[in-house]
Structures are given as structure tokens and as C-alpha cells.
Design an enzyme around this catalytic site. Sequence first.
Site, PDB file in Angstrom:
ATOM      1  N   HIS A  10       0.509   2.751  -7.957  1.00  0.00           N
ATOM      2  CA  HIS A  10      -0.442   3.860  -7.761  1.00  0.00           C
ATOM      3  C   HIS A  10      -1.714   3.667  -8.595  1.00  0.00           C
ATOM      4  O   HIS A  10      -2.300   4.631  -9.085  1.00  0.00           O
ATOM      5  CB  HIS A  10       0.191   5.195  -8.145  1.00  0.00           C
ATOM      6  CG  HIS A  10       1.338   5.625  -7.273  1.00  0.00           C
ATOM      7  ND1 HIS A  10       1.411   5.335  -5.930  1.00  0.00           N
ATOM      8  CD2 HIS A  10       2.450   6.345  -7.568  1.00  0.00           C
ATOM      9  CE1 HIS A  10       2.530   5.850  -5.428  1.00  0.00           C
ATOM     10  NE2 HIS A  10       3.179   6.456  -6.393  1.00  0.00           N
ATOM     11  N   LEU A  14       0.866  -1.171   0.000  1.00  0.00           N
ATOM     12  CA  LEU A  14       0.000   0.000   0.000  1.00  0.00           C
ATOM     13  C   LEU A  14       0.905   1.223   0.000  1.00  0.00           C
ATOM     14  O   LEU A  14       1.935   1.237   0.672  1.00  0.00           O
ATOM     15  CB  LEU A  14      -0.903   0.017   1.246  1.00  0.00           C
ATOM     16  CG  LEU A  14      -1.941  -1.109   1.366  1.00  0.00           C
ATOM     17  CD1 LEU A  14      -2.693  -0.992   2.694  1.00  0.00           C
ATOM     18  CD2 LEU A  14      -2.923  -1.074   0.207  1.00  0.00           C
ATOM     19  N   ASP A  15       0.513   2.259  -0.754  1.00  0.00           N
ATOM     20  CA  ASP A  15       1.304   3.494  -0.778  1.00  0.00           C
ATOM     21  C   ASP A  15       1.454   4.047   0.636  1.00  0.00           C
ATOM     22  O   ASP A  15       0.632   3.771   1.515  1.00  0.00           O
ATOM     23  CB  ASP A  15       0.625   4.547  -1.661  1.00  0.00           C
ATOM     24  CG  ASP A  15       0.584   4.136  -3.126  1.00  0.00           C
ATOM     25  OD1 ASP A  15       1.359   3.242  -3.505  1.00  0.00           O
ATOM     26  OD2 ASP A  15      -0.229   4.706  -3.880  1.00  0.00           O
ATOM     27  N   ILE A  16       2.457   4.864   0.845  1.00  0.00           N
ATOM     28  CA  ILE A  16       2.732   5.392   2.183  1.00  0.00           C
ATOM     29  C   ILE A  16       1.543   6.165   2.748  1.00  0.00           C
ATOM     30  O   ILE A  16       1.294   6.147   3.952  1.00  0.00           O
ATOM     31  CB  ILE A  16       4.008   6.283   2.159  1.00  0.00           C
ATOM     32  CG1 ILE A  16       4.434   6.636   3.586  1.00  0.00           C
ATOM     33  CG2 ILE A  16       3.807   7.516   1.294  1.00  0.00           C
ATOM     34  CD1 ILE A  16       5.814   7.290   3.668  1.00  0.00           C
TER      35      ILE A  16
END
Length: 243
Positions: A194, A101-103
Site C-alpha cells: 500500500h 496492484l491493490d484490489i
Amino acid sequence: MRLDKFLGDHNVGTRKQIKEYVKNGRCSVNGTPVKKADIHIDENADVIAFDGIELTFSKFHYYMLYKPDGVVSATTDGRNKTVLDLLKDENVKGLNPAGRLDIDTVGLLLLTDDGGLIHRLLSPKKHVDKTYEVHLEKELSDEDISELESGVDIGDKKDNGDPYLTMQARVIRKENDDKGNPVVHLIIHEGRFHQVKRMMEAVGNKVVFLKRVTFGPLFLDETLLPGQYRPLTENELKELGVE
């Protein structure tokens, strides 16, 4: 397996501490107190107890984490806190996130040392569904939803240079959030870089908040707070096909 390694895998203490604990009679094997930490045990058949509490052997470990904002889905990072840092009370050796998962994305993340399961869940051929709660800058039109569900160009190219469209998805409108932002559930079974943000940008929109709520058969445990985790239940393991 050596007894001290077995106890270490259960976070009883350091090897030095474990040696002292066993010497003081705090551990038993098949009901008999033992005094040496370097003896060999059958972790699949022997009954090991520490301070009277039976410890069971698990070849693999499985944790559900509610990933918070600002934490990276990695095992090590030179600048940011990692998801493994959140499991500091566990033996994290060998644990890896199943996907990333993105930050700035929050929500459900599976952490395990079962490489076979990770491979099955992430294999493009398996088409494992992932559901994201997406808070948007503006409302999606019916046309936007139709485009998202049939596949959009997010900038990736095939080998021949043609656009590599996203696979079929599903969009479900939800109630607006408390700030008035439109909310949808987006169900996809890919994991491109993303991807959710780029899909929304492809229809002229912008993600303002993103949360993963399902991953395959797993549903985010809403009793967990961001940063908290728990082992998977027996039913969840069965749903994943883990014996």
C-alpha cells in the site's frame, strides 16, 4: 515437443479435440499434412500450421493488462476474481503478475511466465520506475511534495528500530479530475505494501483513486479498456531486454 502439446499451448483445443483435428488433416508440419497428434516436432525449426495459419513457438509469453477495480493481482483466490481469470482465452499455465496492484487500484499490469524478467523488474537493486496517477482528497503543498520526494515515514522500521523512510520519489502536478480532485503523477521505484496510499497519508492526505500508468519502459496502452489485455509488441519486448 509433442505436436498436441504445441497446439494446446496455442489454445487450439483440448487434447481430445486436437487429436480429432489432426486426424481430420487440419494440421501440417513443414507443409505436409500429418494425421497423428502425438508425433514429436522441433518447435524451434519446424513450420507448424493449423487451418493454413502458421503458428510460431514462444518459450515465454508476455501480456499487458489494464487491471480493473475489484480484481486481485494473484493467480488464485477463493473469494475474488483474479487477473488470470481475465485471460480466460489464453493458456495461462505458468503466468504470473510482475508485482501486484491493490484490489481497488487500476492500470498497467504485466503478466508473464518469464520468471527471470519478473525477478529483474522487481529486484530492489534495479530501481525500476513505476508511475502512478494519484487522485487526492486535497491539494499537495510545496512542502508536502518536498517531503514525498525526499522520503517519508510510512510506518516501516529498520532492524535497529529506526524509521525505514521511502526512497527518493518524484511528484508532478497534473490537472484536476472532472470531480475537482487534485491529481499528481508519483514516480517511485519501490513496491512496498500500500505504498502510495501510505505515502500520501504520511503528509496528511488521502488517495481517492489510483492508477498505474507506467512500469519500467512500459506505458499503459490507453486503447485498452479496463479488463482488456494484449500481447506486448516487439518494441516493448526490446525495451524490456527480452530477446
